[in-house]
Scaffold this motif. Structure first.
Motif, PDB file in Angstrom:
ATOM      1  N   VAL A  33      19.429  12.135 -11.222  1.00 16.22           N
ATOM      2  CA  VAL A  33      18.208  12.936 -11.198  1.00 16.22           C
ATOM      3  C   VAL A  33      17.161  12.317 -12.119  1.00 16.22           C
ATOM      4  CG1 VAL A  33      17.221  15.195 -11.761  1.00 16.22           C
ATOM      5  CG2 VAL A  33      19.381  15.047 -10.521  1.00 16.22           C
ATOM      6  N   ALA A  34      17.565  11.882 -13.313  1.00 14.49           N
ATOM      7  CA  ALA A  34      16.625  11.223 -14.236  1.00 14.49           C
ATOM      8  C   ALA A  34      16.109   9.923 -13.630  1.00 14.49           C
ATOM      9  CB  ALA A  34      17.290  10.963 -15.580  1.00 14.49           C
ATOM     10  N   SER A  35      16.987   9.165 -13.001  1.00 14.43           N
ATOM     11  CA  SER A  35      16.580   7.904 -12.375  1.00 14.43           C
ATOM     12  C   SER A  35      15.582   8.143 -11.244  1.00 14.43           C
ATOM     13  CB  SER A  35      17.806   7.175 -11.821  1.00 14.43           C
ATOM     14  OG  SER A  35      18.707   6.856 -12.844  1.00 14.43           O
ATOM     15  N   ALA A  36      15.873   9.132 -10.404  1.00 14.25           N
ATOM     16  CA  ALA A  36      14.963   9.455  -9.296  1.00 14.25           C
ATOM     17  C   ALA A  36      13.627   9.955  -9.830  1.00 14.25           C
ATOM     18  CB  ALA A  36      15.597  10.498  -8.377  1.00 14.25           C
ATOM     19  N   SER A  37      13.670  10.724 -10.904  1.00 15.90           N
ATOM     20  CA  SER A  37      12.436  11.216 -11.514  1.00 15.90           C
ATOM     21  C   SER A  37      11.589  10.061 -12.049  1.00 15.90           C
ATOM     22  CB  SER A  37      12.775  12.198 -12.641  1.00 15.90           C
ATOM     23  OG  SER A  37      11.613  12.614 -13.294  1.00 15.90           O
ATOM     24  N   LEU A  38      12.235   9.105 -12.690  1.00 14.86           N
ATOM     25  CA  LEU A  38      11.509   7.943 -13.197  1.00 14.86           C
ATOM     26  C   LEU A  38      10.922   7.128 -12.046  1.00 14.86           C
ATOM     27  CD1 LEU A  38      10.526   6.143 -15.470  1.00 14.86           C
ATOM     28  CD2 LEU A  38      12.769   5.054 -15.486  1.00 14.86           C
ATOM     29  N   ALA A  39      11.694   6.919 -10.993  1.00 11.35           N
ATOM     30  CA  ALA A  39      11.183   6.177  -9.837  1.00 11.35           C
ATOM     31  C   ALA A  39      10.004   6.912  -9.202  1.00 11.35           C
ATOM     32  CB  ALA A  39      12.292   5.969  -8.812  1.00 11.35           C
ATOM     33  N   GLY A  40      10.102   8.236  -9.106  1.00 10.02           N
ATOM     34  CA  GLY A  40       8.987   9.022  -8.583  1.00 10.02           C
ATOM     35  C   GLY A  40       7.755   8.930  -9.461  1.00 10.02           C
ATOM     36  N   THR A  41       7.954   8.925 -10.788  1.00  7.41           N
ATOM     37  CA  THR A  41       6.838   8.787 -11.731  1.00  7.41           C
ATOM     38  C   THR A  41       6.166   7.435 -11.558  1.00  7.41           C
ATOM     39  OG1 THR A  41       7.928  10.266 -13.310  1.00  7.41           O
ATOM     40  CG2 THR A  41       6.206   8.820 -14.179  1.00  7.41           C
ATOM     41  N   ILE A  42       6.957   6.393 -11.388  1.00  7.84           N
ATOM     42  CA  ILE A  42       6.393   5.055 -11.147  1.00  7.84           C
ATOM     43  C   ILE A  42       5.544   5.074  -9.887  1.00  7.84           C
ATOM     44  CG2 ILE A  42       6.954   2.674 -10.530  1.00  7.84           C
ATOM     45  CD1 ILE A  42       9.474   3.005 -12.333  1.00  7.84           C
ATOM     46  N   SER A  43       6.056   5.709  -8.826  1.00  5.33           N
ATOM     47  CA  SER A  43       5.295   5.724  -7.574  1.00  5.33           C
ATOM     48  C   SER A  43       3.984   6.499  -7.706  1.00  5.33           C
ATOM     49  CB  SER A  43       6.140   6.290  -6.429  1.00  5.33           C
ATOM     50  OG  SER A  43       6.305   7.678  -6.535  1.00  5.33           O
ATOM     51  N   LEU A  44       3.944   7.505  -8.578  1.00  2.00           N
ATOM     52  CA  LEU A  44       2.705   8.263  -8.797  1.00  2.00           C
ATOM     53  C   LEU A  44       1.698   7.500  -9.647  1.00  2.00           C
ATOM     54  CD1 LEU A  44       4.101  11.853  -9.443  1.00  2.00           C
ATOM     55  CD2 LEU A  44       2.809  11.062  -7.456  1.00  2.00           C
ATOM     56  N   PHE A  45       2.172   6.882 -10.733  1.00  2.00           N
ATOM     57  CA  PHE A  45       1.274   6.209 -11.669  1.00  2.00           C
ATOM     58  C   PHE A  45       0.835   4.833 -11.169  1.00  2.00           C
ATOM     59  CE2 PHE A  45       2.568   9.491 -14.465  1.00  2.00           C
ATOM     60  CZ  PHE A  45       1.598   9.580 -15.446  1.00  2.00           C
ATOM     61  N   TYR A  46       1.676   4.190 -10.356  1.00  2.00           N
ATOM     62  CA  TYR A  46       1.390   2.827  -9.885  1.00  2.00           C
ATOM     63  C   TYR A  46       1.608   2.750  -8.377  1.00  2.00           C
ATOM     64  CZ  TYR A  46       1.415   2.126 -14.819  1.00  2.00           C
ATOM     65  OH  TYR A  46       1.132   2.243 -16.146  1.00  2.00           O
ATOM     66  N   PRO A  47       0.704   3.343  -7.593  1.00  2.00           N
ATOM     67  CA  PRO A  47       0.908   3.404  -6.142  1.00  2.00           C
ATOM     68  C   PRO A  47       0.923   2.040  -5.458  1.00  2.00           C
ATOM     69  CG  PRO A  47      -1.278   4.214  -6.736  1.00  2.00           C
ATOM     70  CD  PRO A  47      -0.538   3.990  -8.018  1.00  2.00           C
ATOM     71  N   ASP A  48       0.402   1.002  -6.093  1.00  2.00           N
ATOM     72  CA  ASP A  48       0.431  -0.328  -5.492  1.00  2.00           C
ATOM     73  C   ASP A  48       1.765  -1.039  -5.694  1.00  2.00           C
ATOM     74  OD1 ASP A  48      -2.141  -0.010  -4.590  1.00  2.00           O
ATOM     75  OD2 ASP A  48      -3.043  -1.020  -6.322  1.00  2.00           O
ATOM     76  N   ALA A  49       2.570  -0.539  -6.604  1.00  2.00           N
ATOM     77  CA  ALA A  49       3.873  -1.153  -6.857  1.00  2.00           C
ATOM     78  C   ALA A  49       4.793  -0.908  -5.667  1.00  2.00           C
ATOM     79  CB  ALA A  49       4.498  -0.569  -8.117  1.00  2.00           C
ATOM     80  N   LYS A  50       5.715  -1.801  -5.486  1.00  2.00           N
ATOM     81  CA  LYS A  50       6.712  -1.666  -4.427  1.00  2.00           C
ATOM     82  C   LYS A  50       8.039  -1.276  -5.072  1.00  2.00           C
ATOM     83  CE  LYS A  50       3.841  -2.939  -1.301  1.00  2.00           C
ATOM     84  NZ  LYS A  50       3.107  -1.898  -0.646  1.00  2.00           N
ATOM     85  N   LEU A  51       8.582  -0.158  -4.628  1.00  2.00           N
ATOM     86  CA  LEU A  51       9.856   0.346  -5.139  1.00  2.00           C
ATOM     87  C   LEU A  51      10.957   0.066  -4.124  1.00  2.00           C
ATOM     88  CD1 LEU A  51       8.594   3.797  -6.308  1.00  2.00           C
ATOM     89  CD2 LEU A  51       9.778   2.207  -7.797  1.00  2.00           C
ATOM     90  N   TYR A  52      12.007  -0.573  -4.568  1.00  2.00           N
ATOM     91  CA  TYR A  52      13.188  -0.776  -3.753  1.00  2.00           C
ATOM     92  C   TYR A  52      14.300   0.031  -4.399  1.00  2.00           C
ATOM     93  CZ  TYR A  52      11.025  -4.486  -1.088  1.00  2.00           C
ATOM     94  OH  TYR A  52      10.215  -5.200  -0.247  1.00  2.00           O
ATOM     95  N   ILE A  53      14.701   1.105  -3.737  1.00  2.00           N
ATOM     96  CA  ILE A  53      15.747   1.970  -4.261  1.00  2.00           C
ATOM     97  C   ILE A  53      17.031   1.616  -3.518  1.00  2.00           C
ATOM     98  CG2 ILE A  53      16.482   4.346  -4.679  1.00  2.00           C
ATOM     99  CD1 ILE A  53      13.727   3.498  -5.985  1.00  2.00           C
TER     100      ILE A  53
END
Length: 152
Positions: A44-64
């Protein structure tokens, strides 16, 4: 290309006392580890951090890359810039990130910053035979050692 810093709330139990404590996670570091016993909220903490990254840095590419298929990460499948690889398709996600790393090492442009979130490596390894396990270990090692310099 500078890696961003992400504000992240810790100590949820302290919120009930009115204490808010934010830390800034510097994503230019080679890795972040979230450890603890089963059931303590690591995913849950990991998913929350990944979600925060996607909100603050929408140009970043997340590979989960989710080695156990945890439902905590599923919401990221609908986020722009996020690619979610649950359980049986997790190896495909690692291979894609490794291809990006290899292309960048060969001279491809390093933008945008890429985040690889690998949850439950042991669970992923247990899905495969020894040959595929070695491939996974090699990819994870390459990304860990060379990825930061290449914007991964």
């Amino acid at each position: 290309m500078d890696a961003p810093k992400v504000p992240f709330l810790l100590a949820r139990h302290a919120l009930s006392f009115g204490v808010q404590r934010w830390i800034s996670i510097d994503l230019s570091m080679p890795g972040v580890a979230i450890v603890g016993p089963s059931g303590t909220g690591k995913s849950v903490a990991s998913a929350s951090l990944a979600g925060t990254i996607s909100l603050f840095y929408p140009d970043a590419k997340l590979y989960i890359v989710d080695g156990k298929g945890d439902p905590a990460f599923r919401f990221l499948a609908s986020k722009p810039g996020a690619r979610y690889f649950p359980h049986r398709s997790a190896l495909d996600g690692l291979r894609q990130v490794n291809e990006i790393l290899n292309a960048r090492m060969a001279g491809a442009a390093p933008e945008p910053f890429i985040y690889l979130w690998l949850d439950e490596l042991m669970g992923l390894l247990l899905l495969y035979d020894k040959k595929t396990q070695e491939e996974i270990r090699g990819i994870v090692t390459a990304i860990s050692v060379e990825g930061r310099a290449m914007g991964v």
